[in-house]
Design a protein around this motif. Structure first.
Motif, mmCIF file in Angstrom:
data_model
loop_
_atom_site.group_PDB
_atom_site.id
_atom_site.type_symbol
_atom_site.label_atom_id
_atom_site.label_comp_id
_atom_site.label_asym_id
_atom_site.label_seq_id
_atom_site.Cartn_x
_atom_site.Cartn_y
_atom_site.Cartn_z
ATOM 1 N N SER A 113 0.835 -1.195 0.000
ATOM 2 C CA SER A 113 0.000 0.000 0.000
ATOM 3 C C SER A 113 0.873 1.249 0.000
ATOM 4 C CB SER A 113 -0.905 -0.007 1.241
ATOM 5 O OG SER A 113 -1.648 1.202 1.342
ATOM 6 N N ASN A 114 0.270 2.372 -0.331
ATOM 7 C CA ASN A 114 1.003 3.633 -0.262
ATOM 8 C C ASN A 114 0.756 4.381 1.046
ATOM 9 O OD1 ASN A 114 -1.603 4.531 -0.641
ATOM 10 N ND2 ASN A 114 -1.153 5.797 -2.426
ATOM 11 N N LYS A 115 -0.049 3.771 1.929
ATOM 12 C CA LYS A 115 -0.284 4.355 3.240
ATOM 13 C C LYS A 115 -0.691 3.249 4.202
ATOM 14 C CE LYS A 115 -5.180 5.508 2.605
ATOM 15 N NZ LYS A 115 -6.177 6.611 2.593
ATOM 16 N N PRO A 116 -0.511 3.431 5.511
ATOM 17 C CA PRO A 116 -0.909 2.380 6.455
ATOM 18 C C PRO A 116 -2.404 2.081 6.361
ATOM 19 C CG PRO A 116 0.501 3.996 7.521
ATOM 20 C CD PRO A 116 0.139 4.570 6.185
ATOM 21 N N ILE A 117 -2.724 0.792 6.330
ATOM 22 C CA ILE A 117 -4.124 0.360 6.319
ATOM 23 C C ILE A 117 -4.328 -0.677 7.418
ATOM 24 C CG2 ILE A 117 -4.418 0.812 3.855
ATOM 25 C CD1 ILE A 117 -4.166 -2.232 3.426
ATOM 26 N N SER A 118 -5.555 -0.845 7.839
ATOM 27 C CA SER A 118 -5.882 -1.855 8.841
ATOM 28 C C SER A 118 -5.828 -3.238 8.207
ATOM 29 C CB SER A 118 -7.279 -1.602 9.416
ATOM 30 O OG SER A 118 -7.653 -2.659 10.288
ATOM 31 N N LEU A 119 -5.111 -4.162 8.864
ATOM 32 C CA LEU A 119 -4.943 -5.512 8.335
ATOM 33 C C LEU A 119 -5.826 -6.551 9.028
ATOM 34 C CD1 LEU A 119 -1.028 -5.651 8.112
ATOM 35 C CD2 LEU A 119 -2.642 -4.872 6.371
ATOM 36 N N ASN A 120 -6.439 -6.183 10.142
ATOM 37 C CA ASN A 120 -7.069 -7.187 11.005
ATOM 38 C C ASN A 120 -8.134 -8.005 10.298
ATOM 39 O OD1 ASN A 120 -5.970 -4.943 12.831
ATOM 40 N ND2 ASN A 120 -6.402 -6.572 14.299
ATOM 41 N N GLU A 121 -9.023 -7.347 9.564
ATOM 42 C CA GLU A 121 -10.123 -8.081 8.939
ATOM 43 C C GLU A 121 -9.614 -9.094 7.922
ATOM 44 O OE1 GLU A 121 -14.153 -7.343 6.221
ATOM 45 O OE2 GLU A 121 -13.056 -5.635 7.044
ATOM 46 N N SER A 122 -8.718 -8.662 7.034
ATOM 47 C CA SER A 122 -8.231 -9.582 6.001
ATOM 48 C C SER A 122 -7.368 -10.685 6.609
ATOM 49 C CB SER A 122 -7.449 -8.823 4.928
ATOM 50 O OG SER A 122 -6.336 -8.143 5.476
ATOM 51 N N LEU A 123 -6.609 -10.380 7.664
ATOM 52 C CA LEU A 123 -5.798 -11.416 8.307
ATOM 53 C C LEU A 123 -6.680 -12.464 8.974
ATOM 54 C CD1 LEU A 123 -2.886 -9.346 9.875
ATOM 55 C CD2 LEU A 123 -2.712 -11.027 8.029
ATOM 56 N N LYS A 124 -7.745 -12.040 9.614
ATOM 57 C CA LYS A 124 -8.644 -12.999 10.246
ATOM 58 C C LYS A 124 -9.263 -13.931 9.206
ATOM 59 C CE LYS A 124 -9.790 -10.134 14.266
ATOM 60 N NZ LYS A 124 -10.818 -9.303 14.929
ATOM 61 N N LEU A 125 -9.639 -13.377 8.047
ATOM 62 C CA LEU A 125 -10.185 -14.215 6.981
ATOM 63 C C LEU A 125 -9.134 -15.170 6.432
ATOM 64 C CD1 LEU A 125 -12.272 -11.541 5.026
ATOM 65 C CD2 LEU A 125 -13.165 -13.417 6.412
ATOM 66 N N PHE A 126 -7.900 -14.669 6.281
ATOM 67 C CA PHE A 126 -6.824 -15.506 5.771
ATOM 68 C C PHE A 126 -6.536 -16.668 6.714
ATOM 69 C CE2 PHE A 126 -2.128 -16.239 5.828
ATOM 70 C CZ PHE A 126 -2.037 -16.924 4.619
ATOM 71 N N TYR A 127 -6.378 -16.398 7.998
ATOM 72 C CA TYR A 127 -5.995 -17.456 8.930
ATOM 73 C C TYR A 127 -7.135 -18.425 9.227
ATOM 74 C CZ TYR A 127 -1.482 -15.248 9.601
ATOM 75 O OH TYR A 127 -0.222 -14.745 9.387
ATOM 76 N N LYS A 128 -8.350 -18.095 8.811
ATOM 77 C CA LYS A 128 -9.443 -19.072 8.884
ATOM 78 C C LYS A 128 -9.152 -20.292 8.015
ATOM 79 C CE LYS A 128 -13.719 -17.952 8.455
ATOM 80 N NZ LYS A 128 -14.966 -17.299 7.954
ATOM 81 N N TYR A 172 6.045 -3.876 -7.153
ATOM 82 C CA TYR A 172 5.322 -2.681 -6.744
ATOM 83 C C TYR A 172 6.148 -1.866 -5.767
ATOM 84 C CZ TYR A 172 1.303 -5.206 -8.582
ATOM 85 O OH TYR A 172 0.441 -5.897 -9.395
ATOM 86 N N SER A 173 5.977 -0.551 -5.863
ATOM 87 C CA SER A 173 6.431 0.378 -4.836
ATOM 88 C C SER A 173 5.200 1.139 -4.382
ATOM 89 C CB SER A 173 7.484 1.333 -5.383
ATOM 90 O OG SER A 173 7.887 2.260 -4.396
ATOM 91 N N GLY A 174 4.793 0.951 -3.119
ATOM 92 C CA GLY A 174 3.487 1.460 -2.717
ATOM 93 C C GLY A 174 2.416 0.790 -3.551
ATOM 94 N N ASN A 175 1.467 1.575 -4.059
ATOM 95 C CA ASN A 175 0.421 0.970 -4.897
ATOM 96 C C ASN A 175 0.695 1.201 -6.385
ATOM 97 O OD1 ASN A 175 -0.079 3.704 -4.992
ATOM 98 N ND2 ASN A 175 -2.302 3.526 -4.793
ATOM 99 N N GLU A 176 1.965 1.468 -6.721
ATOM 100 C CA GLU A 176 2.350 1.675 -8.111
ATOM 101 C C GLU A 176 3.173 0.491 -8.627
ATOM 102 O OE1 GLU A 176 5.050 4.754 -10.849
ATOM 103 O OE2 GLU A 176 4.814 5.068 -8.693
#
Length: 255
Positions: free
Chosen positions: A9-24, A226-230
């Protein structure tokens, strides 16, 4: 097969939701888990456990607190051979000769790869994946020494491009790599790496997450960086798709 997770990403984003889905998905990949993410100073936080993510009190504690980052790489392990141990759990990380930290997670099998064998005695665990990282950094170090200065962005891309082209011949190779500035993604296996493009970031997974994102297959046999979202690099097609009919010579590595 193991499963990978990556965010750039090009800025900090919340990872919790996607990580919880991944580790399911750990019920199908119970042989270990790992998670890495970086702060704004490019300092890494990394966890590895040789147990199912579903059984990990550590992971549950981590995910109970907010996690925000521009970059993350996660992994859940399905091992056909080898011990369940922290040392065999991805992602793996090490520094090159300039102090740049490289972090790698792998999904696949190495059947033929004599270039990796010298690193068997240098690795901490038993996996082919750790040897890939050590080989990668060795190649970076040799190019750096030849140049006499740290490699620039394009030069690092070209080294990783050459490595993925070489190692994808006769092997199952899906990789997510981060070098504290650039994020690399590669696969030569059908339907084993997907990407979702969001406004500020890209999310990579081996199996689409159960959310509202639209998931696209990552192009086969092509290194994208990628560098950031580019997107800053897109290789030519290596033409080394792994098929069930691909001849295999097993070197006794483990996932």
């Amino acid at each position: 097969m193991c499963e990978l997770y990556g965010i750039i990403s090009n800025k900090p984003i919340s990872l919790n939701e996607s990580l919880k889905l991944f580790y399911k998905h750990s019920a199908q990949n119970p042989k270990g888990w790992g998670l890495s993410y970086w702060n704004d100073k490019s300092e890494i936080t990394i966890y590895n456990e040789g147990k199912s993510a579903n059984d990990s009190d550590l992971l549950q504690d981590i995910l109970s607190h907010p996690i925000e980052s521009k970059v993350s790489i996660g992994h859940i392990r399905t091992a056909t051979v080898g011990l369940m141990s922290d040392k065999n759990s991805h992602p793996f990380t090490t520094n090159d000769c300039t102090g740049r930290r490289w972090t790698l997670a792998h999904n696949g099998n190495i059947y033929t790869g004599s270039q990796l064998l010298p690193f068997r005695d240098k690795q901490l665990g038993e996996t082919d994946s750790e040897c890939i990282l050590l080989y990668l950094v060795d190649c970076i170090n040799k190019k750096t020494q030849e140049k006499g200065n740290p490699l620039n962005s394009k030069e690092r891309c070209e080294v990783i491009d050459s490595i993925t082209k070489d190692l994808s011949q006769g092997n199952k190779l899906t990789l997510l790599i981060y070098d504290t500035e650039q994020f690399y993604a590669y696969t030569n296996i059908q339907e084993l790496l997907y990407v979702s493009s969001q406004e500020d970031y890209y999310c990579f997974v081996s199996v689409p997450l159960e959310n509202s994102f639209f998931w696209n297959k990552v192009p086969l046999n092509i290194l994208i960086v990628y560098s950031g979202n580019e997107q800053i690099y897109h290789s030519q097609d290596h033409g080394n798709e792994f098929l069930k009919t691909t001849p295999m010579k097993f070197h006794n590595f483990t996932l």
